[in-house]
Design an enzyme around this catalytic site. Structure first.
Site: not given
Length: 332
Positions: A127, A152
């Site tokens: 990501s 995350y």
């Protein structure tokens, strides 16, 4: 080829599976169909995949080690595309343990399965959030990513480190893909563009954080899929002569690529484009910066271009137009 796609009922997993089937591959899809967002949307995606005779679905959780081991033992996967993960930056602030189970344990079981089955290439989702507080733009793969601002992001960086370890120790070719703000039809309802559309069409006020002073490298789903499919066959090779004293350099069969539109768009411009696509005017509530958020994302895609001859280029107006058309047909 026979390809395992984890997270096959998810947004990106669905489109990747659809593309692989169109290319004639056999796809084994895995998903736990969790309720992080509406399960009916995940089931709708699956309903479009399951009629294809080359698609097989297994409803299982990647944290279930015996089940994943059995999955790998019963197939001979020639590629593994690992897209399953607990998504969401803000959700991770209040629900950290879910991310440990899904993003850390789940990735570990996939790595173990690939190792023991001698899978020729593992491609996995990372990501843009790994860049965290990085102030240098555009973000390049060689930039340091040591300051994540959400759990995350930390789990995605951990995935990259875990993959490198397996590439180094066991010679498992792995490629990580740092996705930048993916959007499009049948997307994730927790994403800002999806929430904005829902509220705008209902005449409700949308929350605009940091008073609109944010920008994102919005990347259309078709461009993401094209990148994944091309990278799938660009298997990294070990090179003992390659220097390992710089970020993203390794002698192991390991690679990392940004996949982004390399054209960051300001949040207010994004809202105006969505207004035009939906044909409605947004009511705004300007709010301070949210914890775990970053000011900008901006992908340097030179490495991807050099490796596979591709760089995303779908305009925001075109992409949001397609999303708006789908949204109206699906929900209204």
């Amino acid at each position: 080829m026979q390809v395992l796609v984890t997270g096959a009922a998810g947004f990106i997993g669905y489109y990747v599976s659809q593309r692989l089937l169109a290319l004639g591959h056999q796809v084994v899809g895995v998903d736990n169909l969790n309720d992080y967002y509406e399960v009916s949307l995940k089931q709708a995606r699956l309903a479009q995949l399951e009629p294809n005779s080359n698609f097989t679905f297994h409803g299982l959780d990647l944290a279930d080690r015996p089940a994943v081991a059995q999955l790998f033992a019963s197939h001979r996967f020639e590629r593994v595309i690992h897209l399953a993960a607990q998504a969401g930056v803000r959700y991770s602030i209040d629900n950290p343990m879910v991310y440990a189970d899904s993003n850390l344990v789940g990735t570990m079981t996939v790595l173990e399965g690939c190792r023991h089955s001698q899978v020729p290439h593992l491609v996995y989702a990372s990501s843009s959030s790994v860049y965290g507080l990085n102030e240098k733009v555009p973000f390049a793969e060689a930039d340091a990513v040591d300051h994540p601002v959400s759990l995350y992001a930390a789990t995605k960086k951990a995935n990259e480190l875990m993959a490198h370890t397996y590439s180094h120790l066991y010679g498992l070719p792995t490629t990580g893909l740092r996705f930048f703000t993916v959007y499009g039809p049948m997307g994730r309802p927790d994403m800002a563009y999806f929430k904005f559309a829902r509220k705008m069409l209902a005449g409700e006020t949308i929350e605009v954080f940091n008073h609109g002073d944010l920008s994102r490298d919005f990347t259309y789903i078709d461009d993401i899929v094209e990148g994944v499919v091309r990278v799938m066959d660009a298997i990294p090779a070990a090179d003992p002569q390659r220097r390992c004293d710089q970020p993203n350099h390794s002698s192991a069969p390991y690679a990392l690529f940004n996949i982004g539109n390399h054209q960051p768009v300001g949040l207010m411009t994004f809202i105006e484009t969505l207004e035009q696509a939906l044909g409605v005017k947004a009511k705004l509530e300007l709010l301070p910066m949210q914890p775990g958020d970053v000011y900008t994302t901006y992908a340097d895609t030179e490495q991807l271009q050099q490796a596979v001859g591709f760089s995303p280029d779908t305009s925001l107006a075109e992409g949001l137009g397609r999303f708006a058309q789908w949204y109206r047909s699906y929900y209204l």
